[in-house]
Design a protein around this motif. Structure first.
Motif, short mmCIF file in Angstrom:
data_model
loop_
_atom_site.label_atom_id
_atom_site.label_comp_id
_atom_site.label_asym_id
_atom_site.label_seq_id
_atom_site.Cartn_x
_atom_site.Cartn_y
_atom_site.Cartn_z
N UNK A 115 0.85 -1.18 0.00
CA UNK A 115 0.00 0.00 0.00
C UNK A 115 0.89 1.24 0.00
N UNK A 116 1.21 1.78 -1.17
CA UNK A 116 2.18 2.88 -1.27
C UNK A 116 1.67 4.20 -0.69
N UNK A 117 0.36 4.33 -0.47
CA UNK A 117 -0.18 5.59 0.07
C UNK A 117 -1.11 5.29 1.25
N UNK A 146 6.31 9.89 5.57
CA UNK A 146 7.38 10.57 4.84
C UNK A 146 7.98 9.67 3.76
N UNK A 147 8.19 8.40 4.10
CA UNK A 147 8.72 7.45 3.11
C UNK A 147 7.74 7.29 1.95
N UNK A 148 6.45 7.22 2.26
CA UNK A 148 5.43 7.10 1.21
C UNK A 148 5.48 8.31 0.29
N UNK A 149 5.62 9.50 0.88
CA UNK A 149 5.70 10.73 0.09
C UNK A 149 6.91 10.74 -0.82
N UNK A 150 8.04 10.30 -0.31
CA UNK A 150 9.27 10.27 -1.12
C UNK A 150 9.14 9.27 -2.27
N UNK A 151 8.53 8.13 -1.99
CA UNK A 151 8.38 7.10 -3.02
C UNK A 151 7.43 7.57 -4.11
N UNK A 152 6.42 8.34 -3.71
CA UNK A 152 5.44 8.86 -4.66
C UNK A 152 6.10 9.90 -5.56
N UNK A 153 6.95 10.76 -4.94
CA UNK A 153 7.58 11.84 -5.70
C UNK A 153 8.67 11.27 -6.57
#
Ligand code: FES
Ligand code: FES
Length: 153
Positions: A115-117, A146-153
């Protein structure tokens, strides 16, 4: 008795009785001491590893039950998702005593692969089996977001 297990991508032959918990095979036979012993009864999450893509408690799994499975310990968590989690853990300075943290990191990484988000509720649900006696829960949740946000960006 000899068993063949795959740990961190490498097939290993280990000698143990069938009921030996995977945790002790990892720590004592293979020297992978990043996985910790906390309760021994599937209650604290300190011993969490991934088995065939699922976060599981290695203290309660007899070696005979994991033959042929792909096991990933904290030492083998090195892909893009794992790196993002570990970077966030470091940036936010999550651990206190650190004892529970390898289990926390394995569970968090496993969550983000599926679940990436995640919402805060998703995080609380996925992490509910990982107990921290130092109560780092707020920083754990922040690090996962924060890790999810970085992976999304
Ligand atoms: S040591 Fe396995 S859950 Fe506590
Ligand atoms: S950081 Fe101390 S038990 Fe979690």
């Amino acid at each position: 008795m000899a068993y063949s297990i795959t740990v961190n991508g490498r097939t290993r032959e280990v000698d143990a009785t069938p009921d030996t918990p995977l945790l002790w095979v990892l720590r004592d036979e293979l020297g992978l001491t990043g996985t910790k012993y906390g309760c021994g009864i599937s209650q604290c999450g300190a011993c969490t590893v991934e088995i065939d893509g699922t976060a599981q408690r290695s203290c309660s799994l007899p070696i005979v039950s994991v033959q042929g499975s792909e096991i990933t310990t904290i030492e083998g968590q090195s892909d893009r998702v794992a790196q993002a989690v570990q970077d966030a853990w470091t940036a936010i300075d999550v651990p206190q005593c650190g004892y529970c943290q390898s289990g926390q990191v394995v569970s968090a990484t496993n969550l983000l692969r599926a679940n990436p988000a995640p919402s805060d509720a998703d995080i609380d649900k996925a992490m509910s089996g990982n107990i921290c006696r130092c109560a780092t829960y707020t920083r754990i949740r922040q690090a996962i977001q924060d890790a999810a946000g970085k992976l999304e960006g």
